[in-house]
Design an enzyme around this catalytic site. Structure first.
Site, mmCIF file in Angstrom:
data_model
loop_
_atom_site.group_PDB
_atom_site.id
_atom_site.type_symbol
_atom_site.label_atom_id
_atom_site.label_comp_id
_atom_site.label_asym_id
_atom_site.label_seq_id
_atom_site.Cartn_x
_atom_site.Cartn_y
_atom_site.Cartn_z
ATOM 1 N N LYS A 11 -18.164 -33.206 -8.652
ATOM 2 C CA LYS A 11 -18.431 -31.887 -8.057
ATOM 3 C C LYS A 11 -18.728 -30.811 -9.121
ATOM 4 O O LYS A 11 -18.476 -31.020 -10.316
ATOM 5 C CB LYS A 11 -17.233 -31.483 -7.192
ATOM 6 N N TYR A 51 -21.733 -32.860 4.816
ATOM 7 C CA TYR A 51 -20.365 -32.572 5.266
ATOM 8 C C TYR A 51 -20.302 -32.216 6.764
ATOM 9 O O TYR A 51 -19.344 -31.580 7.195
ATOM 10 C CB TYR A 51 -19.767 -31.438 4.435
ATOM 11 N N ARG A 104 -7.885 -36.345 -9.652
ATOM 12 C CA ARG A 104 -7.667 -34.995 -9.109
ATOM 13 C C ARG A 104 -6.432 -34.339 -9.710
ATOM 14 O O ARG A 104 -6.403 -33.121 -9.897
ATOM 15 C CB ARG A 104 -7.588 -35.068 -7.583
ATOM 16 N N ASN A 114 -11.921 -29.917 -6.399
ATOM 17 C CA ASN A 114 -11.072 -31.078 -6.701
ATOM 18 C C ASN A 114 -11.834 -32.188 -7.425
ATOM 19 O O ASN A 114 -11.448 -33.350 -7.401
ATOM 20 C CB ASN A 114 -10.366 -31.584 -5.435
ATOM 21 N N HIS A 117 -15.584 -36.437 -4.960
ATOM 22 C CA HIS A 117 -15.575 -36.852 -3.557
ATOM 23 C C HIS A 117 -15.734 -38.368 -3.527
ATOM 24 O O HIS A 117 -16.419 -38.938 -4.383
ATOM 25 C CB HIS A 117 -16.740 -36.220 -2.792
ATOM 26 N N GLU A 128 -23.152 -42.360 3.588
ATOM 27 C CA GLU A 128 -23.215 -41.474 2.416
ATOM 28 C C GLU A 128 -24.059 -42.082 1.290
ATOM 29 O O GLU A 128 -24.795 -41.361 0.616
ATOM 30 C CB GLU A 128 -21.794 -41.156 1.939
#
Ligand code: CMP
Length: 140
Positions: A11, A51, A104, A114, A117, A128
Site C-alpha cells: 500500500k 474494494y 502489519r 496497514n 492487502h 482480485e
C-alpha cells in the site's frame, strides 16, 4: 494442502517509506513466490471497484482516498495454501492487534495505513488476481 495463488498489494504508506523490498523479503523468506508484479497508481474508479465489497462501510471513502494517495505494488503470490499463509504473514488488519513478527505489526502505521492487502478467500483471490493480471502475466 494445495498450491494456491493470491493477490497481494503493497500500500501507499509502504511505497512512501521505500520498504517494498523489506516487505517482499518476508513473503519470500516464508516460501511464497512472487509470480507477477507491477507498480501502479490506482485510479479512483479502480480503487472503488476493487474494494466494492466495502462500499457500504463508513471507512470506504477514506480507504479509496488512501489507496489512491500514492503508488502501490500489485503482485501475485504463489505457494502451499498461499491465501491463508499470506494472511498469517501479514497479521491482523489492525497493526495494534497483530502478532509480533508480522508485516502489519512491524511496518503498519494504522488500520488504514496497514502496509499490505491480501485476498481473504479462494473466490476473492481469483477475482482480485484477474482484476489486475491476465494468465500471460503469471509466470510461476
Ligand atoms: P484490506 O485488507 O486492504 O481490506 C480493506 C481495508 O480497509 C483494510 O485492509 C483496512 O486497511 C481498511 N480499513 C480502514 N478502516 C477499517 C476498519 N474500521 N475495519 C476494517 N478495515 C478498515
Amino acid at each position: 494442502m494445495a498450491i494456491e495463488r493470491t493477490l497481494s498489494i503493497i500500500k501507499p504508506d509502504a511505497t512512501r517509506r521505500n520498504i517494498t523490498g523489506k516487505i517482499n523479503a518476508r513473503f519470500e523468506e516464508a516460501g511464497l513466490k512472487i509470480i507477477a508484479q507491477r507498480r501502479i497508481r490506482l485510479s479512483r474508479t479502480q480503487a472503488e471497484q476493487f474494494y466494492e465489497v466495502h462500499s457500504e462501510r463508513p471507512f470506504f471513502n477514506d480507504l479509496c482516498d488512501f489507496m489512491t494517495s500514492g503508488p502501490v505494488v500489485v503482485q501475485v503470490l504463489e505457494g502451499e495454501s498461499a491465501i491463508a499463509h499470506n494472511r498469517q504473514i501479514m497479521g491482523n488488519t489492525n497493526p495494534a492487534n497483530a502478532d509480533a513478527g508480522t508485516i502489519r505489526k512491524d511496518f503498519g502505521e494504522s488500520i488504514e495505513a496497514n502496509s499490505v492487502h491480501g485476498s481473504d478467500s479462494p473466490e476473492n483471490a481469483r477475482r482480485e488476481v484477474y482484476f489486475f493480471f491476465c494468465d500471460c502475466d503469471l509466470v510461476g
